[in-house]
Design a protein around this motif. Structure first.
Motif, PDB file in Angstrom:
ATOM      1  N   LEU A  20       0.839  -1.093  -0.103  1.00  0.00           N
ATOM      2  CA  LEU A  20      -0.059  -0.062   0.239  1.00  0.00           C
ATOM      3  C   LEU A  20       0.825   1.038  -0.082  1.00  0.00           C
ATOM      4  O   LEU A  20       0.557   2.267  -0.643  1.00  0.00           O
ATOM      5  CB  LEU A  20      -0.947   0.122   1.433  1.00  0.00           C
ATOM      6  CG  LEU A  20      -1.807   1.182   1.522  1.00  0.00           C
ATOM      7  CD1 LEU A  20      -2.796   1.164   0.168  1.00  0.00           C
ATOM      8  CD2 LEU A  20      -2.775   0.922   2.593  1.00  0.00           C
ATOM      9  N   TRP A  21       1.936   1.328   0.788  1.00  0.00           N
ATOM     10  CA  TRP A  21       2.494   2.513   0.842  1.00  0.00           C
ATOM     11  C   TRP A  21       4.059   2.486   0.418  1.00  0.00           C
ATOM     12  O   TRP A  21       4.659   3.581   0.107  1.00  0.00           O
ATOM     13  CB  TRP A  21       2.687   2.644   2.457  1.00  0.00           C
ATOM     14  CG  TRP A  21       1.445   3.070   3.042  1.00  0.00           C
ATOM     15  CD1 TRP A  21       0.667   2.093   3.960  1.00  0.00           C
ATOM     16  CD2 TRP A  21       0.415   4.235   2.842  1.00  0.00           C
ATOM     17  NE1 TRP A  21      -0.598   2.736   4.206  1.00  0.00           N
ATOM     18  CE2 TRP A  21      -0.733   3.707   3.583  1.00  0.00           C
ATOM     19  CE3 TRP A  21       0.425   5.324   1.811  1.00  0.00           C
ATOM     20  CZ2 TRP A  21      -1.673   4.726   3.843  1.00  0.00           C
ATOM     21  CZ3 TRP A  21      -0.357   6.134   2.296  1.00  0.00           C
ATOM     22  CH2 TRP A  21      -1.509   5.792   2.962  1.00  0.00           C
ATOM     23  N   VAL A  22       4.806   1.398   0.234  1.00  0.00           N
ATOM     24  CA  VAL A  22       6.199   1.448   0.187  1.00  0.00           C
ATOM     25  C   VAL A  22       6.510   1.033  -1.311  1.00  0.00           C
ATOM     26  O   VAL A  22       7.556   1.453  -1.967  1.00  0.00           O
ATOM     27  CB  VAL A  22       6.859   0.657   1.030  1.00  0.00           C
ATOM     28  CG1 VAL A  22       8.438   0.399   0.782  1.00  0.00           C
ATOM     29  CG2 VAL A  22       6.674   0.705   2.468  1.00  0.00           C
ATOM     30  N   ALA A  23       5.702   0.310  -2.193  1.00  0.00           N
ATOM     31  CA  ALA A  23       6.217  -0.059  -3.464  1.00  0.00           C
ATOM     32  C   ALA A  23       6.441   1.003  -4.325  1.00  0.00           C
ATOM     33  O   ALA A  23       7.263   0.967  -5.330  1.00  0.00           O
ATOM     34  CB  ALA A  23       4.882  -0.974  -3.865  1.00  0.00           C
ATOM     35  N   GLY A  24       5.836   2.229  -4.116  1.00  0.00           N
ATOM     36  CA  GLY A  24       5.966   3.258  -5.098  1.00  0.00           C
ATOM     37  C   GLY A  24       7.293   3.869  -5.045  1.00  0.00           C
ATOM     38  O   GLY A  24       7.801   4.532  -5.893  1.00  0.00           O
ATOM     39  N   SER A  25       8.081   3.425  -4.292  1.00  0.00           N
ATOM     40  CA  SER A  25       9.511   4.129  -3.865  1.00  0.00           C
ATOM     41  C   SER A  25      10.354   3.656  -5.169  1.00  0.00           C
ATOM     42  O   SER A  25      11.527   4.059  -5.484  1.00  0.00           O
ATOM     43  CB  SER A  25      10.320   3.599  -2.735  1.00  0.00           C
ATOM     44  OG  SER A  25      10.271   2.289  -2.542  1.00  0.00           O
ATOM     45  N   PHE A  26       9.840   2.486  -5.930  1.00  0.00           N
ATOM     46  CA  PHE A  26      10.525   1.872  -7.348  1.00  0.00           C
ATOM     47  C   PHE A  26      10.813   2.991  -8.159  1.00  0.00           C
ATOM     48  O   PHE A  26      11.419   2.725  -9.050  1.00  0.00           O
ATOM     49  CB  PHE A  26      10.150   0.771  -7.571  1.00  0.00           C
ATOM     50  CG  PHE A  26      10.632  -0.697  -6.936  1.00  0.00           C
ATOM     51  CD1 PHE A  26      11.415  -1.250  -7.709  1.00  0.00           C
ATOM     52  CD2 PHE A  26      10.070  -0.830  -5.770  1.00  0.00           C
ATOM     53  CE1 PHE A  26      12.118  -2.393  -6.994  1.00  0.00           C
ATOM     54  CE2 PHE A  26      10.854  -1.997  -5.143  1.00  0.00           C
ATOM     55  CZ  PHE A  26      11.879  -2.739  -5.783  1.00  0.00           C
ATOM     56  N   ILE A  27      10.055   4.277  -8.010  1.00  0.00           N
ATOM     57  CA  ILE A  27      10.273   5.174  -8.990  1.00  0.00           C
ATOM     58  C   ILE A  27      11.645   5.781  -8.872  1.00  0.00           C
ATOM     59  O   ILE A  27      12.270   5.806  -9.866  1.00  0.00           O
ATOM     60  CB  ILE A  27       9.173   6.317  -8.951  1.00  0.00           C
ATOM     61  CG1 ILE A  27       7.762   5.761  -9.422  1.00  0.00           C
ATOM     62  CG2 ILE A  27       9.495   7.675  -9.678  1.00  0.00           C
ATOM     63  CD1 ILE A  27       6.651   6.634  -9.064  1.00  0.00           C
ATOM     64  N   PHE A  28      12.065   5.771  -7.649  1.00  0.00           N
ATOM     65  CA  PHE A  28      13.315   6.774  -7.496  1.00  0.00           C
ATOM     66  C   PHE A  28      14.310   5.551  -7.427  1.00  0.00           C
ATOM     67  O   PHE A  28      15.539   5.857  -7.985  1.00  0.00           O
ATOM     68  CB  PHE A  28      13.349   7.079  -6.189  1.00  0.00           C
ATOM     69  CG  PHE A  28      12.114   8.308  -5.797  1.00  0.00           C
ATOM     70  CD1 PHE A  28      12.282   9.408  -6.372  1.00  0.00           C
ATOM     71  CD2 PHE A  28      10.970   7.799  -5.169  1.00  0.00           C
ATOM     72  CE1 PHE A  28      11.373  10.258  -6.378  1.00  0.00           C
ATOM     73  CE2 PHE A  28       9.927   8.858  -5.180  1.00  0.00           C
ATOM     74  CZ  PHE A  28      10.052  10.116  -5.797  1.00  0.00           C
TER      75      PHE A  28
END
Length: 476
Positions: free
Chosen positions: A361-369
């Motif tokens: 829910l919260w952490v997977a989006g960090s893969f953008i960086f």
């Protein structure tokens, strides 16, 4: 000498977006197949009903990350030298570089695995493994580690094929290993009840298959092999080491950072480490095309550097960034929607399920960086900037992990550990990408230019989560 249509410098003309997309699509098939198999492997083990088994695989994967870092560093060197030689029109060098690369890889793997095996118990203890969990992890590694040279040979072959622009056969090296694992895992783990030992044996058989096909594709299909001569190997050791050593140092940053995360999670019990093991297999499945993308851009950049086309190098980097943004946002949304179903599929405790839900829910989006950092590393890999890559990766793995994880774990427990690791990647991903684009501009302006095929180059980043086999396909 037999050659294929992949042999010419195919990436120096045409759409860079098309080249990156095609290479990514081909690489994704084999890469995602391996990661799906890794996920199924953990699922089979979870059916045995013992959380300690999943935790043991998590600890073993962290140790394997260190060994795989060395193999990937050498693979990067082989791929970079071959792609730049092809781009510069020096195809006669490819056979010599390929042979030297296989020898170099084998020696590096034998030395690394041999050094690790006597100290497995203290290494696992340092990570936080205790009791039966430590014994299971050690037994798994004692079977898998001796096969590291086989994995390395497969990786060297994949790097050679990628440098030639042969995305399909580079994909098949990994895909064949994944198919072998998928077929044998349920038989050895469940039917024969070999449990974790069965998973280890299957890993070895898979590596044999990868090495066999990789050698066949390079030596028989492409015909790129020269007789092993001592003078040729001595000639290539310098260029290979100039790329491989900084690449290895760069890649070691990720397992060091992950080792600290594992250590921090170990204080919250086996449930947290088991959840991290699930995340470690889930994320590569979800983001396999992202890792394939960062591997695909390497030879595209390398051939254009060899041809002096820095305008196309910049375009390839920006095209990769567009694909990263679109893909990560879409997959993050899907993971968030399916978070409860995913968390409940692996027999975790309630605490472990909550941690997997939090990640989706919260952490997977960090893969953008992280994707920005991976692409920057691939650019550094072919632009003669090893110190930049090493600096960014070690800074992210230390300054971007330890303080964030320490504070997050202290105030918010296991969820804070994962959130801290993600937050630390933001600044370093952005800064690395800006630095890579600035380097391209400087080279294009003629301020400096790397020597063809000889300059020390930096290596790409390992994926943040992997047991080891999946990393064979990666060259972010």
């Amino acid at each position: 000498m037999k050659t294929t249509s992949a042999s010419p410098a195919r990436f120096v003309t045409g759409s860079t977006m098309a080249h990156v997309a095609v290479m990514t699509a081909a690489g994704s098939v084999g890469l995602v197949a391996v990661f799906v198999v890794d996920l199924l492997n953990l699922f089979y083990i979870s059916l045995l009903g013992e959380e300690e088994l999943a935790a043991a695989i998590g600890y073993a994967g962290t140790v394997m990350f260190f060994v795989t870092s060395v193999s990937i560093g050498v693979m990067i060197a082989v791929s970079a030298l071959i792609s730049r030689a092809i781009g510069a029109g020096r195809r006669e060098e490819v056979g010599r570089i390929s042979t030297s690369g296989f020898v170099y890889m084998t020696l590096a793997c034998v030395i690394t695995a041999g050094a690790m095996m006597p100290v497995l118990t203290p290494l696992l203890s340092l990570l936080g493994a205790t009791g039966r969990t430590l014994e299971i992890a050690r037994d798994f590694l004692m079977v898998v580690l001796p096969s590291t040279p086989l994995l390395g040979i497969g990786m060297a072959a994949s790097g050679t094929l990628r440098g030639l622009g042969d995305a399909r056969r580079s994909m098949l090296v990994t895909l064949i290993g994944g198919l072998v694992t998928a077929a044998l895992d349920p038989v050895l783990i469940l039917v024969l009840d070999w449990r974790v030992e069965g998973a280890a044996v299957v890993s070895v058989i898979s590596r044999v298959a990868m090495a066999a096909y990789g050698l066949y594709a390079v030596l028989r299909i492409h015909g790129y092999a020269s007789p092993l001569r001592w003078r040729d190997f001595r000639h290539d050791v310098g260029p290979l080491s100039g790329i491989a050593v900084p690449a290895i140092l760069t890649n070691l940053a990720t397992p060091v950072g992950n080792a600290y995360v594992t250590y921090a999670l170990a204080t919250h019990g086996d449930a947290a480490v088991a959840a991290f093991a699930v995340v470690g297999r889930l994320i590569p499945v979800a983001f396999g095309p992202l890792f394939a993308l960062t591997g695909a851009i390497g030879p595209v950049i390398g051939q254009n550097v060899g041809a002096g086309r820095y305008d196309r190098v910049r375009r390839a980097i920006l095209d990769s960034l567009v694909l990263i943004l679109a893909y990560v946002i879409g997959i993050w949304a899907l993971m968030a929607l399916g978070r409860h179903a995913v968390a409940g599929a692996f027999g975790l405790s309630a605490e472990g399920e909550d941690l997997v839900v939090f990640y989706c829910l919260w952490v997977a989006g960090s893969f953008i960086f992280l994707g920005m950092l991976f692409v920057a590393n691939a650019a550094f890999n072919n632009l003669g900037a090893p110190l930049r890559s090493t600096l960014f990766n070690w800074s992210r793995a230390t300054l971007g992990v330890i303080p964030f994880v320490m504070v997050g774990g202290h105030y918010w427990g296991a969820q804070g550990v994962l959130a801290g690791q993600a937050l630390g990647s933001v600044a370093f991903g952005v800064l690395a990408l800006v630095s890579a684009l600035a380097l391209v501009r400087r080279l294009a302006a003629g301020a400096s230019r790397p020597e063809p095929a000889e300059a020390p180059l930096a290596g790409p980043e390992l994926p943040p989560f992997s047991r080891g086999e999946g990393a064979a396909a990666l060259e972010p």
